[in-house]
Scaffold this active site. Structure first.
Site, PDB file in Angstrom:
ATOM      1  N   HIS A  40      -2.032 -42.912 -17.146  1.00 27.48           N
ATOM      2  CA  HIS A  40      -1.890 -42.124 -18.376  1.00 27.48           C
ATOM      3  C   HIS A  40      -2.666 -42.671 -19.573  1.00 27.48           C
ATOM      4  O   HIS A  40      -2.753 -42.026 -20.595  1.00 27.48           O
ATOM      5  CB  HIS A  40      -0.421 -41.984 -18.775  1.00 27.48           C
ATOM      6  CG  HIS A  40       0.122 -43.208 -19.464  1.00 27.48           C
ATOM      7  ND1 HIS A  40       0.327 -44.384 -18.801  1.00 27.48           N
ATOM      8  CD2 HIS A  40       0.461 -43.441 -20.752  1.00 27.48           C
ATOM      9  CE1 HIS A  40       0.794 -45.283 -19.650  1.00 27.48           C
ATOM     10  NE2 HIS A  40       0.876 -44.738 -20.838  1.00 27.48           N
TER      11      HIS A  40
HETATM   12  N1  UDP Z   1       8.367 -44.256 -16.033  1.00 29.98           N
HETATM   13  C1  UDP Z   1       9.409 -43.395 -15.726  1.00 29.98           C
HETATM   14  N2  UDP Z   1       9.092 -42.235 -15.058  1.00 29.98           N
HETATM   15  C2  UDP Z   1       7.822 -41.918 -14.684  1.00 29.98           C
HETATM   16  C3  UDP Z   1       6.776 -42.826 -15.003  1.00 29.98           C
HETATM   17  C4  UDP Z   1       7.085 -43.989 -15.702  1.00 29.98           C
HETATM   18  O1  UDP Z   1      10.565 -43.653 -16.038  1.00 29.98           O
HETATM   19  O2  UDP Z   1       7.618 -40.858 -14.088  1.00 29.98           O
HETATM   20  C5  UDP Z   1       8.701 -45.495 -16.765  1.00 29.98           C
HETATM   21  C6  UDP Z   1       8.127 -46.773 -16.204  1.00 29.98           C
HETATM   22  O3  UDP Z   1       8.936 -47.268 -15.168  1.00 29.98           O
HETATM   23  C7  UDP Z   1       8.122 -47.670 -17.418  1.00 29.98           C
HETATM   24  C8  UDP Z   1       7.819 -46.711 -18.524  1.00 29.98           C
HETATM   25  O4  UDP Z   1       8.109 -45.407 -18.039  1.00 29.98           O
HETATM   26  O5  UDP Z   1       9.400 -48.231 -17.670  1.00 29.98           O
HETATM   27  C9  UDP Z   1       6.378 -46.872 -18.848  1.00 29.98           C
HETATM   28  O6  UDP Z   1       5.977 -45.897 -19.662  1.00 29.98           O
HETATM   29  P1  UDP Z   1       4.451 -45.536 -19.814  1.00 29.98           P
HETATM   30  O7  UDP Z   1       3.712 -45.947 -18.597  1.00 29.98           O
HETATM   31  O8  UDP Z   1       4.431 -44.114 -20.230  1.00 29.98           O
HETATM   32  O9  UDP Z   1       4.031 -46.401 -21.073  1.00 29.98           O
HETATM   33  P2  UDP Z   1       3.489 -47.862 -21.269  1.00 29.98           P
HETATM   34  O10 UDP Z   1       4.478 -48.824 -20.684  1.00 29.98           O
HETATM   35  O11 UDP Z   1       2.142 -47.937 -20.630  1.00 29.98           O
HETATM   36  O12 UDP Z   1       3.404 -47.997 -22.752  1.00 29.98           O
END
Ligand code: UDP
Length: 356
Positions: free
Chosen positions: A203
């Site tokens: 993403h």
């Molecule tokens: N996550 C979730 N469902 C999904 C994909 C990701 O609950 O379908 C969770 C993942 O396990 C993590 C969080 O969302 O805890 C991460 O979010 P994201 O990847 O959007 O953001 P980042 O951590 O890169 O800021």
């Protein structure tokens, strides 16, 4: 102690699941939750509040789906209105999104203290919107909760000692969540238990907004899916970008809608390998003792790479495939990198004991 917490994006809901629960164990906190609306779909927002028992937002600002400037600007204006009426002691912000920065700016201009959870992380890539958000937020916060020693070191090298800011090595609240939610994990419907699979998420703007990078990732996943099942919960931003990409994901890559956290924990706990550009998921792979191939050129979670639980491959097909085939990861997961699941408790106590 009255705290206004600013939430807006999925990873912030997940972190709040641990911290807001901790606040309710003390009778000294009154938490008011503001949801900016940055992520608003049911499966990107509501499901987390429902499943993780996060208190329902007291304010929903409905500011999503806009450019960075419009989103951040409108959030500052609306958050300011909330703060003028709520008059909190603290504004609590998480991570590195536009909601984080907007909350910190609105509060600091009203001379309300800002607490930043996940402070001090750096990718050293100023083209990432997240890097800009986190640097600016750190600079105007009164208390900085660092998940790792590296984060503390980053702030020290930027001169934090001269900022009149308190700095705490709290540990990582996502570790608290991994421990708590593991026992509540639920298999997503449509997934067969017992099958070997790779869990992937994509993403980050640096990947979704570059045709070359997204093509490299899609072609790699297609090739890997010939050998082992790949499950890809698809972020709404990536879904839109994939529609206009000339190269298509093969039908062997199992696309599913974004899942709630309890489903996600099941997927992480049962997969064989994680391939992701997510920040949070890199750490969750470690918490659940899974190797991780990171589809980025740098990471904020450098200790995972240093200890060989994680390897950075970028978005080039040849590099991804050769790492997938040949990289040997460490499996010595007993090392403590993120605290022992006590971060939320450390944060609550530091706020209660804050003196300045
Ligand atoms: N996550 C979730 N469902 C999904 C994909 C990701 O609950 O379908 C969770 C993942 O396990 C993590 C969080 O969302 O805890 C991460 O979010 P994201 O990847 O959007 O953001 P980042 O951590 O890169 O800021």
């Amino acid at each position: 102690m009255k705290i206004v917490t600013i939430l807006g994006a999925r990873p912030q809901f997940i972190k709040a699941g641990s911290v807001s629960r901790e606040f309710t164990k003390f009778d000294k906190f009154k938490e008011v939750i503001v949801h900016t609306g940055q992520h608003y779909d049911t499966n990107m927002s509501d499901v987390f509040f429902d499943e993780m028992k996060i208190p329902k937002p007291d304010y929903f600002l409905g500011i999503g789906g806009k450019s960075h400037g419009a989103m951040t600007g409108q959030m500052i204006e609306k958050i300011e209105e909330v703060l003028l009426s709520e008059k909190p002691d603290w504004v609590l912000v998480y991570g590195d999104t536009n909601s984080t920065l907007a909350g910190a700016i609105a509060a600091s201009k009203l001379h309300i203290k800002v607490a930043h959870i996940e402070a001090g992380l750096r990718s050293f890539n100023m083209r990432m919107p997240e890097e800009v958000n986190r640097i600016l937020t750190d600079r105007i916060s009164s208390i900085l909760f660092c998940p790792t020693q590296t984060a503390v070191d980053n702030l020290q090298s930027e001169g934090v000692d001269k900022w009149n800011t308190q700095i705490e090595l709290s540990g990582d609240v996502m570790q608290d969540g991994a421990i708590f939610y593991r026992g509540l994990a639920k298999k997503p419907s449509g997934i067969v238990a017992g099958n070997e699979f790779i869990l992937s998420t994509i993403h980050r703007a640096e990947n979704t907004d570059s045709e070359e990078r997204l093509t490299g990732i899609v072609e790699s996943l297609n090739e890997i899916a010939e050998q082992v099942e790949v499950i890809l919960p698809l972020h709404p931003r990536t879904k839109i970008k994939l529609e206009s990409l000339p190269v298509k994901l093969s039908s062997k890559v199992k696309l599913i809608d974004p899942v709630g956290y309890l489903n996600m924990v099941w997927l992480i706990d049962n997969c064989k390998l994680v391939m992701t550009d997510s920040g949070g998921l890199q750490k969750e792979a470690f918490f659940f003792e899974k190797p991780c191939i990171t589809l980025r050129d740098e990471t904020e979670w450098v200790e995972l790479v240093e200890h060989n639980f994680n390897t950075l491959v970028g978005a080039n097909k040849a590099a991804i495939i050769s790492t997938f085939k040949g990289h040997v990861f460490s499996n010595n997961f007993s090392i403590d990198l993120y605290g022992k699941g006590l971060a939320s408790n450390n944060i609550a106590n530091a706020l209660l004991n804050y003196e300045k």
